[in-house]
Write a protein that holds these residues in place. Structure first.
Motif, PDB file in Angstrom:
ATOM      1  N   LEU A  13       0.815  -1.212   0.000  1.00  0.00           N
ATOM      2  CA  LEU A  13       0.000   0.000   0.000  1.00  0.00           C
ATOM      3  C   LEU A  13       0.850   1.265   0.000  1.00  0.00           C
ATOM      4  CD1 LEU A  13      -2.761  -0.987   2.594  1.00  0.00           C
ATOM      5  CD2 LEU A  13      -3.071  -0.720   0.126  1.00  0.00           C
ATOM      6  N   MET A  14       2.092   1.143   0.471  1.00  0.00           N
ATOM      7  CA  MET A  14       2.955   2.317   0.633  1.00  0.00           C
ATOM      8  C   MET A  14       3.691   2.653  -0.661  1.00  0.00           C
ATOM      9  SD  MET A  14       3.729   4.480   2.910  1.00  0.00           S
ATOM     10  CE  MET A  14       4.807   5.906   2.800  1.00  0.00           C
ATOM     11  N   PRO A  15       3.573   3.883  -1.160  1.00  0.00           N
ATOM     12  CA  PRO A  15       4.304   4.284  -2.375  1.00  0.00           C
ATOM     13  C   PRO A  15       5.764   4.587  -2.067  1.00  0.00           C
ATOM     14  CG  PRO A  15       3.022   6.121  -1.537  1.00  0.00           C
ATOM     15  CD  PRO A  15       2.680   4.943  -0.672  1.00  0.00           C
ATOM     16  N   LEU A  16       6.552   4.831  -3.094  1.00  0.00           N
ATOM     17  CA  LEU A  16       7.944   5.225  -2.921  1.00  0.00           C
ATOM     18  C   LEU A  16       8.007   6.631  -2.337  1.00  0.00           C
ATOM     19  CD1 LEU A  16       9.530   3.928  -6.255  1.00  0.00           C
ATOM     20  CD2 LEU A  16       9.497   2.809  -4.024  1.00  0.00           C
ATOM     21  N   THR A  17       9.000   6.874  -1.488  1.00  0.00           N
ATOM     22  CA  THR A  17       9.133   8.180  -0.842  1.00  0.00           C
ATOM     23  C   THR A  17      10.589   8.621  -0.815  1.00  0.00           C
ATOM     24  OG1 THR A  17       9.468   7.257   1.378  1.00  0.00           O
ATOM     25  CG2 THR A  17       7.201   7.639   0.699  1.00  0.00           C
ATOM     26  N   GLY A  18      10.788   9.945  -0.722  1.00  0.00           N
ATOM     27  CA  GLY A  18      12.106  10.509  -0.491  1.00  0.00           C
ATOM     28  C   GLY A  18      13.173  10.060  -1.469  1.00  0.00           C
ATOM     29  N   ASP A  19      14.258   9.518  -0.936  1.00  0.00           N
ATOM     30  CA  ASP A  19      15.380   9.061  -1.766  1.00  0.00           C
ATOM     31  C   ASP A  19      14.967   7.969  -2.753  1.00  0.00           C
ATOM     32  OD1 ASP A  19      16.846  10.804  -0.288  1.00  0.00           O
ATOM     33  OD2 ASP A  19      18.015   9.307   0.790  1.00  0.00           O
ATOM     34  N   ASP A  20      13.846   7.302  -2.476  1.00  0.00           N
ATOM     35  CA  ASP A  20      13.403   6.213  -3.347  1.00  0.00           C
ATOM     36  C   ASP A  20      13.150   6.683  -4.777  1.00  0.00           C
ATOM     37  OD1 ASP A  20      13.495   4.589  -1.133  1.00  0.00           O
ATOM     38  OD2 ASP A  20      11.336   4.598  -0.772  1.00  0.00           O
ATOM     39  N   TRP A  21      12.720   7.942  -4.940  1.00  0.00           N
ATOM     40  CA  TRP A  21      12.437   8.429  -6.300  1.00  0.00           C
ATOM     41  C   TRP A  21      13.699   8.400  -7.157  1.00  0.00           C
ATOM     42  CZ3 TRP A  21      10.356  12.928  -3.053  1.00  0.00           C
ATOM     43  CH2 TRP A  21       9.096  12.600  -2.543  1.00  0.00           C
ATOM     44  N   GLY A  22      14.801   8.940  -6.620  1.00  0.00           N
ATOM     45  CA  GLY A  22      16.055   8.937  -7.373  1.00  0.00           C
ATOM     46  C   GLY A  22      16.602   7.542  -7.557  1.00  0.00           C
ATOM     47  N   ASN A  23      16.487   6.708  -6.510  1.00  0.00           N
ATOM     48  CA  ASN A  23      16.987   5.336  -6.595  1.00  0.00           C
ATOM     49  C   ASN A  23      16.189   4.525  -7.612  1.00  0.00           C
ATOM     50  OD1 ASN A  23      18.906   5.819  -4.556  1.00  0.00           O
ATOM     51  ND2 ASN A  23      17.418   5.348  -2.949  1.00  0.00           N
ATOM     52  N   TYR A  24      14.886   4.774  -7.673  1.00  0.00           N
ATOM     53  CA  TYR A  24      14.038   4.086  -8.656  1.00  0.00           C
ATOM     54  C   TYR A  24      14.480   4.441 -10.078  1.00  0.00           C
ATOM     55  CZ  TYR A  24       9.975   2.993 -11.531  1.00  0.00           C
ATOM     56  OH  TYR A  24       9.155   2.505 -12.519  1.00  0.00           O
ATOM     57  N   LEU A  25      14.715   5.715 -10.323  1.00  0.00           N
ATOM     58  CA  LEU A  25      15.094   6.160 -11.671  1.00  0.00           C
ATOM     59  C   LEU A  25      16.419   5.543 -12.107  1.00  0.00           C
ATOM     60  CD1 LEU A  25      14.090   9.914 -11.330  1.00  0.00           C
ATOM     61  CD2 LEU A  25      12.936   8.174 -12.722  1.00  0.00           C
ATOM     62  N   ILE A  26      17.376   5.450 -11.173  1.00  0.00           N
ATOM     63  CA  ILE A  26      18.653   4.805 -11.501  1.00  0.00           C
ATOM     64  C   ILE A  26      18.444   3.326 -11.773  1.00  0.00           C
ATOM     65  CG2 ILE A  26      20.904   4.118 -10.549  1.00  0.00           C
ATOM     66  CD1 ILE A  26      20.944   6.819  -9.083  1.00  0.00           C
ATOM     67  N   GLY A  27      17.615   2.688 -10.942  1.00  0.00           N
ATOM     68  CA  GLY A  27      17.372   1.262 -11.110  1.00  0.00           C
ATOM     69  C   GLY A  27      16.617   0.919 -12.379  1.00  0.00           C
ATOM     70  N   ILE A  28      15.578   1.685 -12.676  1.00  0.00           N
ATOM     71  CA  ILE A  28      14.719   1.354 -13.819  1.00  0.00           C
ATOM     72  C   ILE A  28      15.400   1.681 -15.146  1.00  0.00           C
ATOM     73  CG2 ILE A  28      13.497   3.546 -14.159  1.00  0.00           C
ATOM     74  CD1 ILE A  28      11.881   0.035 -13.983  1.00  0.00           C
ATOM     75  N   ASN A  29      16.340   2.625 -15.143  1.00  0.00           N
ATOM     76  CA  ASN A  29      17.013   3.036 -16.381  1.00  0.00           C
ATOM     77  C   ASN A  29      18.331   2.298 -16.632  1.00  0.00           C
ATOM     78  OD1 ASN A  29      15.067   4.999 -17.154  1.00  0.00           O
ATOM     79  ND2 ASN A  29      15.916   6.424 -15.652  1.00  0.00           N
ATOM     80  N   ASN A  30      18.628   1.308 -15.788  1.00  0.00           N
ATOM     81  CA  ASN A  30      19.862   0.539 -15.957  1.00  0.00           C
ATOM     82  C   ASN A  30      19.585  -0.940 -15.772  1.00  0.00           C
ATOM     83  OD1 ASN A  30      22.296   2.621 -16.010  1.00  0.00           O
ATOM     84  ND2 ASN A  30      20.861   3.360 -14.449  1.00  0.00           N
ATOM     85  N   ASP A  31      20.364  -1.774 -16.456  1.00  0.00           N
ATOM     86  CA  ASP A  31      20.264  -3.210 -16.210  1.00  0.00           C
ATOM     87  C   ASP A  31      21.071  -3.554 -14.956  1.00  0.00           C
ATOM     88  OD1 ASP A  31      22.953  -3.165 -16.967  1.00  0.00           O
ATOM     89  OD2 ASP A  31      22.546  -3.894 -18.988  1.00  0.00           O
ATOM     90  N   PHE A  32      21.046  -4.830 -14.572  1.00  0.00           N
ATOM     91  CA  PHE A  32      21.695  -5.252 -13.323  1.00  0.00           C
ATOM     92  C   PHE A  32      23.184  -4.895 -13.308  1.00  0.00           C
ATOM     93  CE2 PHE A  32      23.997  -8.475 -10.824  1.00  0.00           C
ATOM     94  CZ  PHE A  32      23.403  -8.269  -9.578  1.00  0.00           C
TER      95      PHE A  32
END
Length: 498
Positions: A23-42
């Motif tokens: 139920l909890m959305p991404l917050t704070g530092d998660d936004w930047g971390n998500y963008l790095i994660g989703i725009n790069n492979d492992f």
């Protein structure tokens, strides 16, 4: 609990934490971390983590997990829920206890009643949870392996050395204060085993060496040095004595004043140890009655029922003196009660390792709810063991029944609250989408919610505003305008704006 009921109980715990996590959305530092994660492979996420090791922090392991789990939050939700559920189970099985059900229930309650900033920063926030909650709960697993396997064997397969060695190395590259506590734990375990067997346990020695190496690699990283420079403030420019005084005030605040559930348990244990009413112990009883009173005040303030806040002001010299006396009294009573009891070493193991994570923070300028999680959980566990040891079984049986009534109510409140956070976030995202489509002017209205409900869901500083815009695909030149929303009892969200 019988096996079937136990399975149902722990399944419900898992479902509860899994539900609020989803139920909890991404917050704070998660936004930047998500963008790095989703725009790069492992592979490139690993490279990004290594780059952070040289440019911002030495927390290599937690950074790798953050980049890989933030963009796959469903995996994070499951892992976190499994770790919390497993740690509650382990808490009743680490050492021999009289009433496992009581330990299970009260440890579950301990997670539910974590101080607000600890709960929101270490359970609901992905980056905070991975950095602080993960290593705390993994330490539970390590201790379980120690008590159930290492102490009962003398010869270990080579792969056991490899697995536990790598585990020990990785454990000290999550965050600094927990890494130091983990190295200290390994040091104590080595000493205990040598005193008990008069031999060096090679497996534990290997773990100590590798955990020390991991800690060193994190502390001497170029990123850690860079971050230390960035974090400088008035505190860091003062004298060593000034730093220690400020650090000690924060230690008292984050260890005792804020942790009302922990203080309630410790104070009840102290009163049980003091025992019969007599003049000699009068001052001891008074101190513990006051501590219970102050814990209730903080609990009420934590629930936005503001009463006598001056009594829990951690900058008040009299408050600091009182909790310092309380701290000394706790140590004295524990040693006095268990001086000739073999249980003392096990209790002291949990207490000293737990305290070490907060004590090392005295010389650090940056504190927060999440930084005290390890200490809070380990001290709670230690005193629950003592509580279980001292309370008569008839009382524990009644307490268990009471907890079976209270805990579902608290869970229902949490589920209601975070379902409404989910509703609020859907409303927010729809609002942003509609405003971007209409583009009436060069600004976007962002709706806010009470800060105690979540941590960092609404951007405040320049960095988080920047990553928030990128996450929601808002042009950089668009201005964010903030408006409040209506929440009944700080639990139920209404769409009307204030």
């Amino acid at each position: 609990m019988k096996n079937k009921r136990k399975i149902i109980f722990f399944t419900l715990i898992f479902i509860f934490f899994c539900t609020i996590s989803f139920l909890m959305p991404l917050t704070g530092d998660d936004w930047g971390n998500y963008l790095i994660g989703i725009n790069n492979d492992f592979y490139h996420r690993i490279l990004q983590s290594i780059d952070m090791y040289f440019s911002w922090e030495g927390r290599l392991v937690s950074r790798i997990l953050i980049y890989n789990l933030t963009c796959h939050k469903f995996l994070f939700n499951i892992i976190l829920s499994l770790l919390i559920t497993l740690s509650i189970y382990i808490s009743g099985n680490l050492i021999k206890v009289k009433n496992k059900n009581l330990i299970y229930l009260m440890m579950f309650l301990a997670f539910l009643l974590l101080e607000n900033t600890i709960f929101t920063q270490s359970i609901l926030w992905v980056a905070g949870s991975i950095t602080y909650m993960f290593p705390t709960l993994l330490t539970f697993i390590y201790l379980y392996i120690y008590f159930k396997y290492i102490t009962k064997n003398t010869n270990y397969k080579w792969y056991i050395y490899l697995i536990l060695g790598l585990f020990s190395l990785a454990m000290t590259m999550f965050v600094e204060n927990i890494a130091i506590a983990f190295v200290f734990l390994n040091l104590l375990l080595n000493i205990f085993e040598y005193v008990k067997t008069k031999k060096i346990n090679k497996l534990l020695l290997c773990n100590l060496i590798l955990s020390s190496l991991g800690l060193l690699l994190m502390l001497v990283s170029p990123g850690s040095a860079q971050r230390a420079q960035t974090d400088k403030d008035v505190y860091s420019s003062g004298s060593f004595l000034f730093k220690m005084i400020i650090g000690y005030v924060r230690f008292i605040n984050y260890t005792f004043i804020r942790n009302y559930y922990l203080v309630l348990i410790i104070s009840i244990v102290n009163l049980l140890i003091i025992g019969k009413r007599n003049r000699e112990n009068l001052i001891f009883r008074v101190i513990n009655y006051i501590s219970i009173f102050l814990a209730i005040i903080y609990m009420l303030n934590n629930f936005d029922i503001n009463v006598l806040s001056i009594l829990i002001n951690h900058k008040n010299i009299f408050v600091i003196i009182f909790w310092s006396l309380y701290f000394v009294l706790c140590v004295y009573l524990l040693i006095k009660k268990y001086m000739k009891n073999e249980k003392l070493l096990k209790y002291l193991l949990f207490i000293t390792v737990g305290l070490s994570a907060n004590l090392v923070m005295i010389v650090v300028p940056i504190w927060g709810g999440r930084t005290t999680l390890f200490t809070t959980i380990f001290l709670t566990l230690a005193y629950l063991y003592i509580f279980d040891d001292l309370v008569p079984e008839k009382i524990k049986s009644k307490l268990n029944k009471g907890l079976f009534l209270v805990i579902p109510v608290i869970c229902f409140v949490y589920l209601t609250l975070y379902y409404n956070v989910y509703r609020f976030n859907i409303f927010q995202e729809n609002s942003i989408r509609e405003q971007l489509e209409n583009k009436v002017n060069n600004e976007i209205v962002i709706y806010t919610l009470p800060k105690k409900i979540t941590w960092g869901l609404i951007p405040e500083d320049d960095y988080h505003i920047q990553t928030y815009k990128k996450y929601y695909k808002i042009d950089e030149d668009i201005k964010l305008v903030f408006k409040n929303t209506k929440w009944k009892y700080n639990i139920i969200f209404f769409r009307e704006v204030l």
